[in-house]
Scaffold this motif. Structure first.
Motif, PDB file in Angstrom:
ATOM      1  N   GLY A 148      86.958  56.324 -39.883  1.00 24.73           N
ATOM      2  CA  GLY A 148      85.986  56.618 -40.177  1.00 24.73           C
ATOM      3  C   GLY A 148      85.378  58.074 -39.632  1.00 24.73           C
ATOM      4  N   LYS A 149      85.794  58.371 -38.548  1.00 29.86           N
ATOM      5  CA  LYS A 149      84.764  59.481 -38.511  1.00 29.86           C
ATOM      6  C   LYS A 149      84.604  61.532 -39.068  1.00 29.86           C
ATOM      7  CE  LYS A 149      85.672  61.992 -34.572  1.00 29.86           C
ATOM      8  NZ  LYS A 149      86.681  62.923 -32.809  1.00 29.86           N
ATOM      9  N   TYR A 150      86.375  60.697 -40.027  1.00 29.67           N
ATOM     10  CA  TYR A 150      86.195  61.589 -40.551  1.00 29.67           C
ATOM     11  C   TYR A 150      85.753  61.840 -41.847  1.00 29.67           C
ATOM     12  CZ  TYR A 150      89.129  63.681 -36.724  1.00 29.67           C
ATOM     13  OH  TYR A 150      89.436  64.808 -35.656  1.00 29.67           O
ATOM     14  N   SER A 151      85.175  63.230 -42.276  1.00 29.38           N
ATOM     15  CA  SER A 151      84.958  63.009 -43.610  1.00 29.38           C
ATOM     16  C   SER A 151      85.637  64.809 -44.349  1.00 29.38           C
ATOM     17  CB  SER A 151      82.701  63.466 -44.033  1.00 29.38           C
ATOM     18  OG  SER A 151      82.584  64.503 -43.034  1.00 29.38           O
ATOM     19  N   TYR A 152      85.826  64.573 -45.914  1.00 25.75           N
ATOM     20  CA  TYR A 152      86.094  65.893 -46.907  1.00 25.75           C
ATOM     21  C   TYR A 152      85.233  66.131 -47.511  1.00 25.75           C
ATOM     22  CZ  TYR A 152      87.994  62.896 -49.136  1.00 25.75           C
ATOM     23  OH  TYR A 152      88.225  61.572 -51.327  1.00 25.75           O
ATOM     24  N   GLY A 153      84.709  66.977 -47.533  1.00 30.19           N
ATOM     25  CA  GLY A 153      84.530  68.100 -48.865  1.00 30.19           C
ATOM     26  C   GLY A 153      84.872  68.187 -49.586  1.00 30.19           C
ATOM     27  N   SER A 154      84.471  67.460 -51.788  1.00 27.48           N
ATOM     28  CA  SER A 154      85.756  67.748 -52.901  1.00 27.48           C
ATOM     29  C   SER A 154      84.338  68.758 -53.953  1.00 27.48           C
ATOM     30  CB  SER A 154      86.035  67.406 -52.931  1.00 27.48           C
ATOM     31  OG  SER A 154      85.283  66.206 -54.321  1.00 27.48           O
ATOM     32  N   ALA A 155      85.233  69.864 -55.122  1.00 33.82           N
ATOM     33  CA  ALA A 155      84.404  70.254 -55.962  1.00 33.82           C
ATOM     34  C   ALA A 155      83.814  68.851 -56.866  1.00 33.82           C
ATOM     35  CB  ALA A 155      85.687  70.778 -56.638  1.00 33.82           C
ATOM     36  N   GLY A 156      83.676  67.503 -56.359  1.00 33.35           N
ATOM     37  CA  GLY A 156      83.425  66.439 -57.669  1.00 33.35           C
ATOM     38  C   GLY A 156      84.465  65.664 -57.032  1.00 33.35           C
ATOM     39  N   LYS A 157      83.573  64.374 -57.987  1.00 33.39           N
ATOM     40  CA  LYS A 157      84.642  63.330 -57.770  1.00 33.39           C
ATOM     41  C   LYS A 157      85.522  63.237 -58.715  1.00 33.39           C
ATOM     42  CE  LYS A 157      83.223  58.024 -58.239  1.00 33.39           C
ATOM     43  NZ  LYS A 157      82.692  56.988 -57.669  1.00 33.39           N
ATOM     44  N   GLY A 158      86.799  62.388 -58.192  1.00 39.39           N
ATOM     45  CA  GLY A 158      88.062  63.109 -59.584  1.00 39.39           C
ATOM     46  C   GLY A 158      88.537  64.157 -59.732  1.00 39.39           C
ATOM     47  N   SER A 159      87.632  65.307 -59.068  1.00 40.23           N
ATOM     48  CA  SER A 159      88.292  66.726 -59.074  1.00 40.23           C
ATOM     49  C   SER A 159      90.031  67.220 -58.435  1.00 40.23           C
ATOM     50  CB  SER A 159      87.627  67.752 -58.159  1.00 40.23           C
ATOM     51  OG  SER A 159      88.010  67.743 -56.500  1.00 40.23           O
ATOM     52  N   ALA A 160      90.682  67.564 -58.809  1.00 42.22           N
ATOM     53  CA  ALA A 160      91.625  67.171 -58.508  1.00 42.22           C
ATOM     54  C   ALA A 160      92.072  67.537 -56.642  1.00 42.22           C
ATOM     55  CB  ALA A 160      93.058  68.393 -58.593  1.00 42.22           C
TER      56      ALA A 160
END
Length: 321
Positions: A148-160
């Motif tokens: 639970g300490k780490y977070s990550y970013g993405s180009a959107g939910k469900g993106s590759a």
């Protein structure tokens, strides 16, 4: 006499149909892309379209229909005439969306026919430089020690790129916080600023940030190293033998497209990606040309990808309306 006339009529129709297919294409072809102009998918599509048009003897015009993870473009092509004049430049999202969305305006399994996979785009696991981990193994072990300490970013939910991390989380039983953004550039900036700790993104997008030192690369997601990040090991080299994924690009056509047209397109696409100039342009941005993808191979590939992502999506309980 009536029977003879009917036979003559049928024969003429078959002859006309065969001639029409042999003459294909006799006017410009549309290549529909489900993402915005200027993005990595669009760039690869235009490289392919330029050479494909030269080989077919007719312009192949790229048309961007961005939105909803590529489903808008897919719907446009699925509902177009099955004559070979409207093609989809499909991506990994096609296989993901089949499970991700409860309802789609098209049949994700049967509405389209694969022609050829033309490119694979490696992704890279990259962290903010302040993160102590210098290898993928170190990062994963620290995540396990600090759930639970780490977070990550993405180009959107469900993106590759989101699903690439979900695959790792699924395989290694990790507990992470996903922070979706509206595009890759915003997600990368969130890692650079330290709002989230890491991202898995296309090499073609992330490489400049890595080369400038604003991001620290830990591993690439494909079986072989990237031509633009040759010093970065693969996830398999880091000890994750079962982890491999990439963004891929596949040309698809509406179901019912005549087999001779599909075969002609496939042959032209295979020739296009073998062209030295096309290969050089792709490899320069970190894209791997796929040179031997027949319609049968492409169909088996997308079926396997759909099954794989269905397992990950269901295990993570991810869905979009």
């Amino acid at each position: 006499m009536k029977r003879l006339l009917a036979q003559v009529g049928i024969g003429a129709l078959i002859s006309f149909s065969a001639h029409a297919q042999a003459a294909y294409p006799d006017h410009p072809v549309r290549l529909v892309v489900g993402f915005a102009a200027g993005g990595s998918t669009d760039v690869v599509a235009r490289i392919v379209a330029n050479k494909l048009g030269a080989l077919l003897g007719q312009p192949v015009v790229v048309e961007n229909k961005a939105g909803a993870g590529g489903t808008i473009a897919t719907d446009v092509v699925a509902k177009s005439p099955a004559d070979g004049y409207t093609l989809l430049f499909g991506t990994s999202s096609h296989a993901i969306n089949a499970t991700l969305y409860k309802k789609l305006p098209y049949d994700p399994v049967n509405a389209l026919v694969p022609v050829s996979v033309v490119a694979g785009v490696p992704m890279v696991l990259a962290v903010n430089p302040s993160v102590k981990a210098n290898t993928a193994r170190e990062l994963v072990e620290d995540i396990k020690k600090n759930p639970g300490k780490y977070s990550y970013g993405s180009a959107g939910k469900g993106s590759a790129v989101h699903m690439a991390v979900e695959l790792l989380q699924f395989q290694e039983h990790l507990k992470l916080t996903h922070v979706p953004f509206r595009g890759a550039s915003q997600a990368i900036q969130s890692v650079i600023s330290g709002d989230v700790q890491f991202i898995t993104d296309a090499v073609s997008t992330a490489a400049p940030m890595i080369q400038s030192g604003r991001l620290k690369a830990l591993a690439v997601t494909t079986a072989t190293r990237s031509s633009v990040l040759p010093d970065v090991p693969t996830m398999k080299e880091a000890g994750y033998a079962n982890y491999e994924t990439s963004l891929w690009n596949m040309v698809m056509v509406p179901k019912g497209t005549p087999a001779p047209v599909i075969e002609k397109l496939s042959a032209a696409l295979q020739t296009a990606v073998k062209d030295p100039e096309v290969r050089q342009r792709m490899e320069k941005i970190g894209v791997q040309p796929i040179v031997d993808s027949t319609p049968d191979k492409a169909a088996r590939f997308v079926q396997a990808e759909t099954r794989r992502w269905a397992e990950v999506i269901k295990a993570a309980n991810i869905e979009l309306d």
